[in-house]
Structure formats: C-alpha cells, structure tokens
Design an enzyme around this catalytic site. Structure first.
Site, PDB file in Angstrom:
ATOM      1  N   ILE A 151     -41.768  15.277 -34.092  1.00  0.00           N
ATOM      2  CA  ILE A 151     -41.982  16.402 -35.005  1.00  0.00           C
ATOM      3  C   ILE A 151     -41.853  16.002 -36.473  1.00  0.00           C
ATOM      4  O   ILE A 151     -42.508  16.585 -37.340  1.00  0.00           O
ATOM      5  CB  ILE A 151     -41.013  17.564 -34.693  1.00  0.00           C
ATOM      6  CG1 ILE A 151     -39.558  17.125 -34.871  1.00  0.00           C
ATOM      7  CG2 ILE A 151     -41.245  18.118 -33.302  1.00  0.00           C
ATOM      8  CD1 ILE A 151     -38.555  18.285 -34.783  1.00  0.00           C
ATOM      9  N   CYS A 167     -41.628  15.139 -22.687  1.00  0.00           N
ATOM     10  CA  CYS A 167     -41.462  14.398 -23.944  1.00  0.00           C
ATOM     11  C   CYS A 167     -39.973  14.173 -24.087  1.00  0.00           C
ATOM     12  O   CYS A 167     -39.351  13.604 -23.187  1.00  0.00           O
ATOM     13  CB  CYS A 167     -42.084  15.141 -25.114  1.00  0.00           C
ATOM     14  SG  CYS A 167     -41.613  16.879 -25.251  1.00  0.00           S
ATOM     15  N   SER A 168     -39.359  14.637 -25.162  1.00  0.00           N
ATOM     16  CA  SER A 168     -37.902  14.534 -25.283  1.00  0.00           C
ATOM     17  C   SER A 168     -37.238  15.744 -24.620  1.00  0.00           C
ATOM     18  O   SER A 168     -36.586  15.624 -23.596  1.00  0.00           O
ATOM     19  CB  SER A 168     -37.495  14.435 -26.757  1.00  0.00           C
ATOM     20  OG  SER A 168     -37.993  13.237 -27.321  1.00  0.00           O
ATOM     21  N   LYS A 182     -39.895  26.500 -29.518  1.00  0.00           N
ATOM     22  CA  LYS A 182     -38.990  27.088 -30.508  1.00  0.00           C
ATOM     23  C   LYS A 182     -39.769  27.573 -31.741  1.00  0.00           C
ATOM     24  O   LYS A 182     -39.728  26.956 -32.804  1.00  0.00           O
ATOM     25  CB  LYS A 182     -37.916  26.080 -30.902  1.00  0.00           C
ATOM     26  CG  LYS A 182     -37.085  25.597 -29.717  1.00  0.00           C
ATOM     27  CD  LYS A 182     -35.775  24.983 -30.149  1.00  0.00           C
ATOM     28  CE  LYS A 182     -35.963  23.699 -30.915  1.00  0.00           C
ATOM     29  NZ  LYS A 182     -34.673  23.074 -31.275  1.00  0.00           N
TER      30      LYS A 182
END
Length: 760
Positions: A344, A405-406, A447
């Site tokens: 990000i 992903c994470s 989010k």
C-alpha cells in the site's frame, strides 16, 4: 464566528463575572413563560434574566448582529468576495468570484458566467496555505477526486479563517461526525431504507449454487468470534471440522482463515485468506488439512494453486516477523506462485507522482511521459491485471486457487474481484458489479475508512487500493466495451462516493463496524441513490451473453492512462461531447420513439377494432332495413369507404328502428373517442407528450438556468420537450401519457409543472 470561539469567549466572560455562576444552565432554563424583567431587557426577542450582565448581552449582539446568509438552501458560515480562482492553464487571467463556506461544501461562484465550483469537504485530501503574494493569500486545495484548485483570498485574515475552518471540517475526528449521518436528500428522492436490502451474501452464494455437496455454510462466525473482519456467513469445505477451522484461523494473520469467495460452473473455486504465521519453520497441521479439504472440493484436478500476490522479497521479509508464506514441503498437492504486486505504501507514493505529473504547469510531451513513467502507476495496474488473469485462467481450466497477500483485505480483494469479473458475465452487469463490491470488498473487510482517509487516522494507512480496482475495470472496459453493461460514468460515481461519505455504504472497515454503527438505520445507501439514475450508467454498446469469459490484453501499449479519472477537471483535453454520452443519448431517443410508436399502434388497433365492430353492426342493421326493397348492385359502384359509410348511414337514418348508431353527432372522430372513452384534449396530450425531435448536443454551451456546460457535466434531454438541461434542472422522473411502457423518464421542471396542472 465558529462555535468553539463562541464558547471559549462565553466561558471567559462567565468566569470574569462569577466563578461559581451557572450562566449557561440558567439560559437553558429560560422558557416563554419566564417573567420579563422590570427593565425590559431582551436578547433575540427572548427575555434576559436579571443576573445576565449588559456586557454579555452587548458582546453577543455585536458578534451575531449579521443576518444569516444562505446559498442554494445551504447556510453559509463564511462568505468572501473578490476571490481569484487560478487555473494552471490560464494563470494570467484568473477567474474572480465569491467563495462560500458552508457546513458541507466550499462553493466558488463566478458572477459573469454563473459557473459554480462545488467542493465537498469530505473530498478534500489536503489543504495548503501558500506564502502571501501581492494579490492576496493563496490557498491550495487538492481533492480525492483529483481536482486541484488554488483560491487567492484578498485578506490574509479571511484566508486564515477559511483555512482553519476547513482543517476542522474536511476530516472529522470521530466516525459519527461523517457527512452521511446528517445528509438528507430531496424529499421525493428515495426513502432511507432503499438499497440496504438489495444484496444479501447468502443470495449471492446461492447464485453460485452454494451450499452444495462440497461446500457448506459455517455458523461459527455468527458473532464474529472466529474472525471479526469476515462476514457472519462464511462458506467452507464440508470436510472441514471445527478444530480445523479454529486452528486455521489462529494460524492466519488477523484470524482470516481460507474461505470461499467464488465457485465456477466447472467446480473450480477461488478462496481467500491472509498469510500464515509460519515464520521460518512453524507449521499447523489443521491449516494444511484445511487447504487439502479445499483441493478435494474440485474432483477435476489433483492439485491447486496457492497465489501470494506479494513480491517474493516482501514475503520473505515477513518471515522475520513470524509471518510469511506456505511451505510446499508441508502442504501437499499445491503449486505455489508469487505474483509481485507492491504494498500500500508503494501504491500511495505512485499515485502522488501521477498527480504531480498531471499538475505540471507547462507540460511538454516528454516531461509528462517521463513523469508518468517514473510514477510506475501503469506498471502497478498491469501487475494487478496480470495476477487477476493468472487466477481467472487457472479457474477457467478447472484448477482451484487460494489467494492471499499480507492481511488479505487489499491486494487479495483486488485480484479476486477482477478474476470474477473476467470469468462471469453476471459481474459485468450493473447489479452484478455492485454485488461483487458488496461481497469481496464490503463483506470480506476491505478497510475503506482507513484506506480512503474518512477520519483522522494514520496517514500511512491511506492508499488508493479501490481506485486501482476501478482503474483495472476501466482497462478491461476499454478493451472489451461490448462486454460491460455499465459505462465510465458509473465507475466515476462509485469512486467519488466511496470518498464522499454522503452515503453509509462504504463507511467503516468491515461488516461488524457497519452493524455496530447501525448504518442501515441511520444513513442512506449509495445503491438506493444509483437505482434512481440507472439510465445514466448504461453502456449503449453492451451485448449481453456475447462472451462467457474475457481476457485482458497485457501488452504494454494496451495499458492506458485513465484521462477521464485523473485529468477529468482539466479543460481543453476532453472531447466536446463524450462518445458514450452521444451514443446513450441516441439510444434513449430511439427508445422514446419506439415506446411512443408502440402506444400509437395500440391506440390505432383499438380504434380499428371498434370501427370494425360498429361497421358490422351497421351492415346488419342495413340488411334488416332493406329486406323490403332489394337493390341490385351496380358494376361501377364507387369503392370509397367514407362514401359507402355515409351512404349506409343515410339509409339507416330513414329506418324506423332505434339503432345505437342512429345519432345526429355520428362521426369518425366520435367513433374513435368513444372507443377509448377519451376526451379530445386528453388524446391531444397523449400525442404531444413525447418529443419527436431532440435538440442536438452540439454547440449547446449553457443550460436554461445559465449554468455553463463543461467537460465533466452531463447534458440531459427532457423526454417531453426535447430541450437540453443540466442535472440540477432535470431532477424529475415521470411516466409520459404517450409512452406504452409507463416507465418514469427524465423531464425538466417546466414540463413537470405542466403535467401536474394537466393531471386530474
């Protein structure tokens, strides 16, 4: 004067008068029945108690002696005149106008052209007060909609007031202070509950024939105890035991265990999760069993893919923090792939460089292209499309895929939803795309409030993840426009309202947050708003069921810069009338005429039917009256329907019987009117209620309300009069009497008032 200053000053005066006074409490207790003091002292028409000093009354009157100012129904907090708005393409001739600051918007009005620039506070990304210049104090505002504007305010004190007010207004501290909790649409728009029940997760999975013999609904997350960022209804393999689910959840980052998000018609599936907490050597037998259970749900293949969307080096670095990725030595029958989408922070920095490229004052071709290349934005877009294509191709070949992903709420959401967009034509419709967002973004816990910066939060958490998803969708639309029911405007509206917080749909970080905030009860839904404007989002080139699945062309020359998103507010670089708008306008005109023709056809058919029945009765009656006198037919009888009808009618008039057609006012007009019991005026209104000719969009520069049209304002036709209006002047939808379908269509305010007068 803002409320904080008022209260601070009020408290200061109160302390000066008496440290123990209960001045505010006494003011709260004032009622109309309060006796007026002997001296007749009043404040705003209300009697002032004797304990309130003249100092307080005079100060309040002095500070609040101005009449309230309104602009377009909005209460104005601050009005500043002679403000210059600087266009970077025309710095020598800035626009001079009036700046209005309201509780929700910053509005700049140009008096000469009557053009208005509205900036929603929630759309503001940053505010910068530039050094004082000879012409005034500049205020640079950058928006999340990629509008960048500079206002030069004559007085530095006024500029400071606007700046400090905007700092407090554009990014609230509390989520309960967001715009959606106070927003009220026009009275006749749509009720608050519309849109919240359009999509149900269970219904979306039933669309995929789930539950079935391989997949089942897990009830362990009903109270969000298994994973608080997942939806309450999660679907897992039927073989998965309670122990497997609990252990897998504990072994995955944030408790995000593998769960089904898409089942293809060939039984290949897409499951999503977060990275395992494997570190360098840790393992979890139940998590390994969970992935094996997922593989067994697809009997067509003896292996499946596990896709880690991160670059390999990032995943390896996470192992040092006790996280990492699946070890192929522990997980049987899987093939592991890293597919290299950056995190990000890289994406945020990349978009910032794109904006810098777009904001160059005098960009040359090489300067712009070099800046765009150095941003790496198109490379990131291609990387996301590449990963999505890999997943879609695997599923199309019958191979199941587990994606992470994470934490499984950013890159995972991007590629899972894009893969489904490529695989299933349902998700390329308006309703299907909205359902895809509800399922893979809202329900599975992207989010939004943190990534979009809805409230004051850690700036490092803000990232254009959803913007990239819309960009990738636009890339697919550009390559395969006939495969998508929606147009570019649909994507832009989605992007803007994700950031606007005007509706509660995208507020919060997960499903649990939205339930806790009671958004469905307290706010309006974006889907309800969009359902009233569906005609604006239709792609006129759409051909349903042309292709079951589509593939992205990943050649470098096919990945384009989305000018309509990142440069949409720049003048001189957009077509005068977008091709999509012209095509949609032509399609709507054709639809209106076809609907009108259908109505007239039915009218004519009913008239013909009535005339036919009446003629038959006339013929029968004539036969009865002429039985006494036999008339030989002449070989040269005139073949004229009206002549023959009038002749038969004259014979009927000489008859002695009381036939219903024997009337003094008998005529074709009355015959047709009686057929439908319609007055001549109503029949005329039906015919004239539909505009046969629509005004050409070419060379129409202003609306009748004097609002100028620019490159990002939509020109809309009134279906009744055919004139062109802005969206503000054509906010009514009614059914036209001359249309057979009876569907509500856009009409201007003047036509709406006329129709209201004509209706009984």
């Amino acid at each position: 004067m803002d409320f904080t200053r008022f209260m601070n000053k009020f408290n200061e005066i109160e302390r000066q008068l008496s440290p123990t006074s209960a001045l505010r409490l006494s003011f709260d207790n004032i009622s109309p029945e309060t006796e007026e003091p002997p001296d007749g002292k009043r404040l705003w028409g209300v009697p002032v108690p004797p304990f309130v000093s003249e100092k307080v009354v005079s100060w309040i009157e002095e500070e609040f002696n101005e009449a309230p100012v309104y602009y377009n129904g909005n209460s104005v907090l601050k009005k500043v005149e002679n403000v210059r708005m600087i266009d970077r393409y025309n710095t020598k001739n800035p626009t001079v106008g009036t700046l209005y600051l309201t509780a929700t918007h910053l509005i700049f009005v140009e008096p000469d052209s009557n053009k208005e620039t509205w900036i929603l506070h929630m759309h503001i990304a940053s505010i910068e007060k530039l050094p004082l210049s000879t012409t005034g104090s500049p205020l640079l505002i950058r928006c999340k909609t990629f509008l960048s504007v500079t206002f030069v305010i004559p007085k530095d004190s006024e500029c400071h007031d606007v700046y400090t007010s905007l700092i407090k207004l554009f990014q609230p501290v509390s989520i309960n202070k967001l715009y959606c909790f106070n927003y009220q649409p026009a009275k006749d728009d749509f009720p608050k509950n519309v849109g919240w029940d359009f999509f149900k997760l269970e219904a979306e999975f039933k669309h995929m024939l789930v539950p079935n013999e391989n997949w089942t609904l897990c009830s362990m997350n009903e109270k969000y105890e298994l994973c608080d960022t997942y939806p309450r209804q999660i679907y897992v393999p039927k073989e998965a035991t309670t122990l497997m689910l609990i252990s897998s959840s504990r072994f995955r980052s944030k408790g995000r265990l593998p769960a089904l998000t898409y089942l293809h018609n060939n039984k290949a599936s897409i499951c999503r999760c977060s990275q395992p907490l494997s570190g360098f050597s840790a393992r979890c037998l139940e998590d390994e069993q969970m992935l094996e259970a997922i593989r067994k749900t697809n009997p067509n293949n003896d292996y499946m893919f596990v896709v880690d969307t991160r670059p390999r080096i990032n995943a390896m670095a996470n192992r040092a923090a006790g996280k990492g990725y699946e070890n192929e030595a522990f997980y049987e029958n899987i093939k592991f792939h890293f597919l290299g989408i950056e995190n990000i922070h890289v994406q945020r920095a990349s978009l910032q460089k794109v904006l810098e490229a777009c904001e160059q004052k005098s960009p040359t071709m090489s300067a712009f292209l070099n800046a765009l290349e150095s941003s790496g934005w198109l490379k990131h877009i291609r990387s996301i499309l590449d990963t999505s294509s890999f997943i879609a191709n695997a599923v199309d070949k019958g191979i199941s895929v587990v994606v992470h992903c994470s934490d499984g709420w950013d890159r995972t959401a991007q590629v899972c939803s894009l893969a489904q967009l490529m695989l299933n034509p349902y998700y390329r419709t308006i309703k299907g795309f909205q359902a895809l967002i509800e399922k893979d973004w809202l329900a599975f816990g992207h989010k939004f409030s943190e990534r979009c910066g809805h409230i004051q939060t850690d700036a490092r958490e803000v990232s254009p993840i959803f913007t990239q998803f819309l960009d990738c969708t636009w890339q697919l639309m550009s390559q395969r426009s006939e495969s998508f029911e929606f147009n570019e405007r649909f994507l832009l509206i989605l992007h803007d309202h994700v950031h606007s917080c005007q509706f509660g749909t995208f507020v919060g970080n997960c499903e649990k947050d939205r339930l806790d905030l009671k958004l469905a009860e307290r706010t309006f839904s974006l889907w309800g708003y969009m359902s009233n404007h569906l005609n604006e989002y239709i792609n006129p080139l759409y051909k349903p069921n042309v292709d079951e699945s589509i593939k992205a062309n990943l050649a470098p020359q096919c990945i384009k810069f989305w000018r309509g998103m990142y440069s949409r507010f720049e003048s001189g670089i957009h077509p005068r009338e977008p091709l999509g708008d012209l095509l949609l306008d032509s399609k709507e005109h054709c639809n209106s005429l076809e609907d009108h023709v259908q109505h007239l056809t039915k009218r004519i058919a009913s008239f013909k039917n009535y005339i036919s029945k009446s003629a038959k009765k006339l013929q029968d009656a004539t036969t009865t009256t002429t039985t006494k006198v036999t008339k030989e037919p002449t070989p040269n009888e005139i073949n004229d329907n009206k002549y023959n009808y009038d002749k038969k009618l004259s014979e009927l008039s000489a008859a002695d019987d009381d036939h219903p057609l024997k009337a003094s006012n008998m005529s074709f007009a009355n015959l047709s009117l009686n057929a439908e019991q319609t007055s001549p005026q109503a029949l005329s209104e039906e015919i004239s209620s539909v505009a046969l000719d629509w005004k050409s969009m070419r060379n129409v520069t202003t609306c009748s309300c004097s609002t100028p049209f620019d490159q990002f304002s939509k020109k809309t036709h009134c279906w009744r009069c055919g004139e062109i209006f802005c969206e503000r002047c054509i906010d009514k939808n009614v059914a036209l009497p001359g249309h057979d379908s009876g569907k509500p269509v856009p009409v201007c305010r003047g036509c709406f008032r006329q129709m209201q007068k004509q209706s009984p």
